[in-house]
Design an enzyme around this catalytic site. Structure first.
Site, short mmCIF file in Angstrom:
data_model
loop_
_atom_site.label_atom_id
_atom_site.label_comp_id
_atom_site.label_asym_id
_atom_site.label_seq_id
_atom_site.Cartn_x
_atom_site.Cartn_y
_atom_site.Cartn_z
NE ARG A 66 -2.84 19.68 35.41
CZ ARG A 66 -3.57 19.62 34.18
NH1 ARG A 66 -4.28 20.74 33.88
NH2 ARG A 66 -3.42 18.59 33.44
CE1 TYR A 116 8.02 38.97 48.61
CE2 TYR A 116 7.43 38.51 46.39
CZ TYR A 116 7.96 38.20 47.59
OH TYR A 116 8.72 37.02 47.75
CG ASP A 175 0.53 41.54 48.26
OD1 ASP A 175 0.13 40.94 49.28
OD2 ASP A 175 1.63 40.99 47.58
CE LYS A 194 6.14 35.67 52.71
NZ LYS A 194 5.89 36.74 51.72
C1 LIG Z 1 5.94 36.73 50.29
C2 LIG Z 1 5.00 37.71 49.40
C3 LIG Z 1 4.56 37.36 48.52
C4 LIG Z 1 5.07 36.01 47.68
O1 LIG Z 1 4.34 35.11 48.23
P1 LIG Z 1 5.19 33.64 48.16
O2 LIG Z 1 4.50 32.78 48.91
O3 LIG Z 1 6.61 33.56 48.79
O4 LIG Z 1 5.31 33.11 46.62
C5 LIG Z 1 3.74 38.34 47.70
N1 LIG Z 1 3.51 39.47 48.42
C6 LIG Z 1 4.20 39.67 49.61
C7 LIG Z 1 3.67 41.04 50.06
C8 LIG Z 1 4.94 39.13 50.17
O5 LIG Z 1 5.31 39.30 51.52
#
Ligand SMILES: *Cc1c(COP(=O)(O)O)cnc(C)c1O
Length: 370
Positions: free
Chosen positions: A57, A109, A179, A204
């Site tokens: 951790r 999101y 983001d 992604k």
């Molecule tokens: C998928 C996504 C998230 C969250 O990510 P996870 O890895 O699924 O927890 C946050 N912001 C955006 C724009 C996303 O597409």
């Protein structure tokens, strides 16, 4: 640049291949395998040099290599988390306190909006949800402690001017978090435009094979930074240590293993997306085709929910699935999720790396049949 050109800053397409790799050593692999261990040998007293290699951790060399690769791409320090939402939550819980105002996208999101009504409400944080336009965000920054934007937005693909919003947020005494999941550091580096924090879901494009969940936060590099900036990544490391949202070594290694192909994947996805967008814009049964000009995600609207369901059911190559950024083309009727306010026939399409003609033909054949 030196005479032989060897000291020039490498292009991002080269950095994705080489970032975070150890110096060459005979007999060693180019990318060392994942280090599995909850605990590591640790003798004697604890000090700054040995604590981070004592217990998983606190640190793991497999994370560190991947973080170094991402840090080069983002141009700052990077802290890896177990998912994108873990990274989002770490930023919110580290940099907001009771009584603070958070400006956040009304149309981004859905996970962040979900936290607004739950965790953030319980923390006593006022959330101002605003549409993702420069004018709406700029009008909302006064009195905020943290301004959160998403660009491009998921799923509407709206784009914001990071530099302009950073300037306004700073003038109002707020931090700016971006983001940047849809753009990836190959298409947008928000730190260069004045953002204080960058959040990316590596589930992604970054990893791109639809086989793992990870996220990270980037902040301006600590070395020689301004007083406030110097501690931001370190504060997030503390949140990760005590909050426990750490990445597993296998996921971190797979992510690093997938990074070198990021640019070639994106280039194929972008070429196919451009062809697909042009073909879709020709059709009378498809409206509101949107594509930011980079990345794998495009959206379009069919007549109604039935038309979208019919289209998705008739695709043979394109899989019906949520999320985006993977090597396999996928699509979904986004309105099937209650959290996004989109038209019933709104389709979010993620272009894979299959041959362009096969993706385009599959989509056009499914539309013709629907
Ligand atoms: C998928 C996504 C998230 C969250 O990510 P996870 O890895 O699924 O927890 C946050 N912001 C955006 C724009 C996303 O597409």
């Amino acid at each position: 640049m030196t005479e032989n050109g060897h000291d020039r800053v490498q292009a991002p397409g080269t950095r994705v291949v080489h970032g975070g790799l150890p110096a060459p050593a005979d007999g060693e692999p180019i990318l060392p395998g994942p280090v599995f261990g909850s605990l590591f040998h640790l003798a004697g007293d604890i000090d700054a040099t040995n604590a981070s290699s004592s217990y998983h951790r606190l640190g793991n060399p497999t994370w560190t290599r991947y973080e170094e690769a991402l840090a080069e791409l983002e141009g700052g320090d990077v802290v890896l988390f177990s998912s994108g939402m873990a990274a989002v939550t770490a930023v919110l819980t580290t940099f907001l306190k009771t009584g603070d105002v958070l400006v956040a996208p009304a149309d981004g999101y859905h996970g962040l909006r979900g936290l607004a009504g739950g965790l953030l409400a319980r923390m006593g944080i006022e959330v101002r949800l605003v549409p993702s336009t420069d004018a709406d965000v700029l009008a909302a920054v006064s009195g905020a402690a943290l301004v959160w934007i998403e660009t491009p937005t998921n799923p509407g693909l709206g784009q914001l001017d990071v530099a302009r919003i950073a300037e306004a947020a700073h003038a109002a005494g707020a931090l700016l978090a971006v983001d940047s999941t849809l753009a990836t550091p190959l298409r947008l580096r928000p730190l260069e435009h004045g953002a204080d924090l960058v959040v990316v879901s590596a589930s992604k494009h970054l990893t791109g094979h639809s086989d793992l969940v990870l996220g990270y936060v980037a902040a301006p590099a600590a070395a020689g930074g301004a007083e406030g900036a110097a501690g931001r990544a370190a504060e997030l490391v503390t949140t990760r240590l005590l909050g426990g949202a750490i990445a597993g070594p296998m996921e971190a290694w797979l992510a690093h293993r997938s990074l070198p192909t990021l640019e070639v994947r994106l280039e194929r996805q972008e070429a196919t997306a451009a062809t697909l967008v042009a073909a879709l814009r020709e059709r009378d049964d498809v409206s509101d085709v949107r594509y930011p000009g980079f990345g794998s995600v495009l959206v379009f609207t069919l007549a109604d929910a039935a038309a979208a369901r019919g289209f998705l059911a008739r695709c043979r190559l394109v899989a019906e699935a949520t999320s985006f950024g993977g090597v396999h083309s996928t699509a979904e009727r986004r309105g099937r999720w209650p959290a996004d306010a989109v038209a019933p026939g709104f389709v979010r399409f993620s272009v894979g790396i299959e041959a362009t003609e096969d993706v385009v033909l599959d989509v056009l054949a499914a539309l013709d049949a629907a």
